[in-house]
Scaffold this motif. Sequence first.
Motif, PDB file in Angstrom:
ATOM      1  N   ASN B 139       0.819  -1.207   0.000  1.00 38.35           N
ATOM      2  CA  ASN B 139       0.000   0.000   0.000  1.00 38.35           C
ATOM      3  C   ASN B 139       0.850   1.252   0.000  1.00 38.35           C
ATOM      4  O   ASN B 139       2.053   1.207   0.166  1.00 38.35           O
ATOM      5  N   ALA B 140       0.197   2.351  -0.226  1.00 37.27           N
ATOM      6  CA  ALA B 140       0.837   3.656  -0.124  1.00 37.27           C
ATOM      7  C   ALA B 140       0.153   4.385   1.019  1.00 37.27           C
ATOM      8  O   ALA B 140      -1.000   4.099   1.333  1.00 37.27           O
ATOM      9  N   THR B 141       0.852   5.288   1.665  1.00 39.29           N
ATOM     10  CA  THR B 141       0.194   6.062   2.706  1.00 39.29           C
ATOM     11  C   THR B 141       0.275   7.533   2.376  1.00 39.29           C
ATOM     12  O   THR B 141       1.222   7.992   1.747  1.00 39.29           O
ATOM     13  N   ALA B 142      -0.743   8.229   2.813  1.00 43.12           N
ATOM     14  CA  ALA B 142      -0.754   9.671   2.653  1.00 43.12           C
ATOM     15  C   ALA B 142      -1.254  10.243   3.961  1.00 43.12           C
ATOM     16  O   ALA B 142      -2.165   9.691   4.583  1.00 43.12           O
ATOM     17  N   THR B 143      -0.638  11.306   4.403  1.00 42.36           N
ATOM     18  CA  THR B 143      -1.061  11.939   5.647  1.00 42.36           C
ATOM     19  C   THR B 143      -1.515  13.350   5.345  1.00 42.36           C
ATOM     20  O   THR B 143      -0.768  14.130   4.755  1.00 42.36           O
ATOM     21  N   ILE B 144      -2.738  13.625   5.763  1.00 41.43           N
ATOM     22  CA  ILE B 144      -3.299  14.939   5.489  1.00 41.43           C
ATOM     23  C   ILE B 144      -3.559  15.629   6.812  1.00 41.43           C
ATOM     24  O   ILE B 144      -4.083  15.018   7.757  1.00 41.43           O
ATOM     25  N   ASN B 145      -3.186  16.875   6.914  1.00 36.10           N
ATOM     26  CA  ASN B 145      -3.403  17.632   8.145  1.00 36.10           C
ATOM     27  C   ASN B 145      -4.700  18.409   8.067  1.00 36.10           C
ATOM     28  O   ASN B 145      -4.961  19.104   7.091  1.00 36.10           O
ATOM     29  N   PHE B 146      -5.482  18.263   9.125  1.00 35.14           N
ATOM     30  CA  PHE B 146      -6.723  19.030   9.205  1.00 35.14           C
ATOM     31  C   PHE B 146      -6.586  20.021  10.349  1.00 35.14           C
ATOM     32  O   PHE B 146      -5.748  19.868  11.235  1.00 35.14           O
ATOM     33  N   GLU B 147      -7.435  20.991  10.339  1.00 38.25           N
ATOM     34  CA  GLU B 147      -7.460  21.981  11.409  1.00 38.25           C
ATOM     35  C   GLU B 147      -8.648  21.636  12.299  1.00 38.25           C
ATOM     36  O   GLU B 147      -9.777  21.599  11.827  1.00 38.25           O
ATOM     37  N   ALA B 148      -8.380  21.349  13.573  1.00 37.83           N
ATOM     38  CA  ALA B 148      -9.479  21.065  14.492  1.00 37.83           C
ATOM     39  C   ALA B 148      -9.729  22.325  15.318  1.00 37.83           C
ATOM     40  O   ALA B 148      -8.874  22.730  16.092  1.00 37.83           O
ATOM     41  N   SER B 149     -10.874  22.933  15.139  1.00 39.35           N
ATOM     42  CA  SER B 149     -11.103  24.211  15.817  1.00 39.35           C
ATOM     43  C   SER B 149     -12.014  24.055  17.031  1.00 39.35           C
ATOM     44  O   SER B 149     -12.192  24.987  17.801  1.00 39.35           O
ATOM     45  N   ARG B 150     -12.583  22.915  17.190  1.00 39.64           N
ATOM     46  CA  ARG B 150     -13.565  22.730  18.234  1.00 39.64           C
ATOM     47  C   ARG B 150     -13.317  21.383  18.883  1.00 39.64           C
ATOM     48  O   ARG B 150     -12.994  20.407  18.200  1.00 39.64           O
ATOM     49  N   ARG B 151     -13.507  21.359  20.198  1.00 40.20           N
ATOM     50  CA  ARG B 151     -13.337  20.064  20.848  1.00 40.20           C
ATOM     51  C   ARG B 151     -14.577  19.219  20.611  1.00 40.20           C
ATOM     52  O   ARG B 151     -15.597  19.718  20.163  1.00 40.20           O
ATOM     53  N   GLY B 152     -14.463  17.972  20.908  1.00 36.69           N
ATOM     54  CA  GLY B 152     -15.615  17.099  20.754  1.00 36.69           C
ATOM     55  C   GLY B 152     -15.451  16.185  19.556  1.00 36.69           C
ATOM     56  O   GLY B 152     -14.355  15.988  19.058  1.00 36.69           O
ATOM     57  N   HIS B 153     -16.612  15.683  19.121  1.00 32.81           N
ATOM     58  CA  HIS B 153     -16.572  14.809  17.959  1.00 32.81           C
ATOM     59  C   HIS B 153     -16.154  15.588  16.737  1.00 32.81           C
ATOM     60  O   HIS B 153     -16.633  16.691  16.524  1.00 32.81           O
ATOM     61  N   PHE B 154     -15.283  15.011  15.964  1.00 39.10           N
ATOM     62  CA  PHE B 154     -14.808  15.698  14.763  1.00 39.10           C
ATOM     63  C   PHE B 154     -15.259  14.941  13.531  1.00 39.10           C
ATOM     64  O   PHE B 154     -15.075  13.734  13.417  1.00 39.10           O
ATOM     65  N   GLU B 155     -15.906  15.697  12.667  1.00 44.64           N
ATOM     66  CA  GLU B 155     -16.332  15.080  11.413  1.00 44.64           C
ATOM     67  C   GLU B 155     -15.319  15.460  10.340  1.00 44.64           C
ATOM     68  O   GLU B 155     -15.109  16.635  10.064  1.00 44.64           O
TER      69      GLU B 155
END
Lengths: 674, 322
Positions: B139-155
Amino acid sequence: MNSAISKRQLQTRELPIIPIVIAQQCVLLPLYFFIPLWIVALNLFAAGLVVWSMKNKSFEVDRWLKLVITAAAIVGILVVFRKFSGRDAGVALISAMYGLKILETKKLRDANLLLSLGFFMLVAGFLFTQKPWIALYQFIPIIAILNALVSMQSIGRGKVVKRSLGQVIRSLSQYLLLALPIMIVLFLFFPRLGGPIWRMPGASTAASGVSDSMTPGDVSSLQLFDKVAFRAKFNGSAPNEKDLYWRMLTLGEYDGITWTRAGTTPYKLPESELTGKELIDYSITLEATRLNYLVTLDRPIKAPQRSTLLKDFTTYTPFRIMDRTRYQVTSAPTLPIETQLSDTQRSFYTNIPQDGNLKTKNWAQEQRQKYQSDAEFIHSVLVQINQQEYFYTLQPPIMREDVVDSFWFDYQRGFCEHYAGALVFIARAAGIPARVVIGYQGGEKNPLSDYWIVRYANAHAWTEIWYEDLGWVRIDPTAAIASHRVEQDLLTDYRQRESLFDNFDIVDLEDLGLFKQFEYWMDQVNNNWNDWILDYNSQRQRQLFSNWGFSKITNEQLIAFMLIIVSLFLGFISFRWLHQKDRKDQVARAYEKFQSKLAKEGLVNVDSTTGPMQLINQLKELEYSALVRSPHKSVRSKYEQHIKAIEAYIHYRYQNDKPDFKAKKNLLLQFRQV
Amino acid sequence: MKIPKSIKNSVGRWFGSRMPVGDSVTLNQRSSYIWPTRAGYLLLGIVILMMIGATNYQNNLAFLLTFLLIGIGLVTIVYTFKNMQGIQFSVLPVNEAFVGQPLAISMSLTSNSGKEHYSIGIGQNNNELLVCDVPDTGNATATINFEASRRGHFELPRLMVTSEFPFGWLKTWAYFRFVTPILIYPKPIEPPQLYEQDHGKDSDEGVKSEGNEDFYGLKSYQPGESLSRIDWKAYAREKGMFVREFVAYKGQQLCFNWQDFPGNDDEVRLSYLTFMVLQAASQNLTYTLIFPGTHIGPGDGEEHRAQCLEALALYGEKVAPS
């Protein structure tokens, strides 16, 4: 494990220069044969510079250097051609610009432009030649361009970039193979316009062979070209080669030096004259002649479409034949023409200049007195040619004044034009209507096929003498020359002339030399190429579709058909590819077969969710209950075998990290044994 | 340009209905779109030029070449699609993430088709794409960075997969969404003057909490406190009911209480508590976490820490059915 790079990296990284340069040079290669050598050198130099600067990072192509090279190319072309228009100068210019563009190829966009323009550049080669080889060659630059595009798209860590030549060709040929059917459909269906949108001047090639006038005295050396003048295909059996006189035009006017055409009127042959005559049907594919006359077998009974039969039984087209042209004709070799001649015509066809060639004139008039009829007189002249020292040569002496006199009495050597001219002159001097006919004589049958090749070397001139009641009768004075007086090298070098004289060889199919065989084969390829590819036009398109039962098909219908077929084809291949759920490998297929076999035997219940472990469990239960009934060893081993195979499968599938070919082989064997 | 909301919604529904979701997603051609790139339009222009030239010169070889090129272009549509079909995207276990920190989502790309897939771009939008090749095995892997601005469940937002392979004439793209439980913990903030607020002591005296080691002082007895800690001597001297207060220094049991930070915003309090939990956990201390509606501990270890962080992340949120 592969990891990713960002798209920006992909777009800003260095271009794969080597594949791009290869693609560019492959595109330019055929043009290198047709443009000045110094442009070739300049292009190669530019490509070399770019490759060099890629290998040596310290060296960069200076902007001024680029400017100087480009300016030099433009000035050079202007100096050599004195213009930029026209085919040769234009192609030289775009080749130079396209070649030098590599110096300016730094970004992805430049490279895309360079490679896409490559396809356009390929068309330029067709302006020079349209032989099959250049068509076949196209696949090489196309693959090279596609390879360069793929290299630009690949991130480089996969297997794409570092592939062997064979792999590149194999993977990119897939595209070509699938594109070929689409190409063929488009080619057949795409509606063609009747004529060009605009015409460009230039692109002139000298057509030799037959011209519309004849000046025998001027020629000191007749070149016999092997170039094909036309090809003929008979529907039915072909006449004897000796009788193949291909009529093109008649020359009735003579000013003492040059024979030229006389004005003549259209003619319609009454049907009644054809009764009881042998008719020969054939088609002719005529190369460009730049004349308004078609070639027909002596004597045509009806002009092909778009042409007119003239009173002298030549066929006239309102336009010059600029392209290879094909037409159907019927001829009746024994047809008498113009059994009645009006007084004006009679005086026209007996007219010779008052002064000049007096010796011949007097001689002819004296000779005529010795014979009862015109025919006997003419025969006596032919006998003289045969018996006396008349030679056939392609290097006749130049005769400036009193051409007929010096030929007939002094030199007695010449080729067909001399003999035909002299005979007509002699006949006219004796008061017999006569004219020169020019065209081609003979031909070469392609033994591998059923058509005849007639070359420029077959160009011939003969005469027609008018006799009371018989009309115009073909008399070929050249054929009267005794064969031992035909220069020997002519017979060996120019076999096309052989058939004129008595002792000629027939080419035997069994004794066909390898080279000759190849030559015929090549000619056949060429002929088919011309027939099916180069000559396919709106007319042939219509004809093809009417052969298929679609007469009167409109352009809209053609386009609709074309789109339907192409979409069906694309739909078919995409359906096959996209809907085949995970193409299974050999082992998986073997396992599935094995599984369904067990199911068929009623041993197991299988549905889509049944895994191999469940299968084993089912088999174990069966084994147990079977053993309860009859504790026999063979029962046991049967189930054991199945279970072992499945276990091996599980191991192969789920516990192997590396492909193990030995295990695979064993496994396939186990499944097959069931 | 204004697009009526109903159309927008239905377009969205249409797109949405074709968008695969899950924590492991395989693209199919129904969810993919395709359009020419700039290079594709350039090629189209050149094809038209060639066509005009071929028609004008009645040059059948030029026609053949042009038609071959059109054929290659059409076949490329299928190949471009095919290159992006049958890739399985699986989200890899997510590292814990706090508000304000980049949330790195790693995914593995495996080939379901048994074929290699080349130059597959993946990312949140066109400008930030990662490009990778997917091998036929492995397989290949890719890592994407997201911005989490709020605590709790993240969609996780929808991701775009795109490819211009093989020739860069056509671009195919598709959207999908990973549906995987991701919790974003509150942003850890070091509480200011923790100890003054607490007991008016300087912080350099160490972290103080109720413990049972070193004697620290006496305080009034409160019902419920351990009888063993009552200063019986003082009691005997009738000085009152005092409890011997012990200080638990590092390594001792701690209690992090919501009430310790009066006058602060809820989120800030949660951040302080998060900080303290992280600190304590990193030093393997035993601690108790108390905030409205929740009392966790005392406890220690990874599980305890995770429980505390989850509670902090979900404070005020309805507990999602898992």
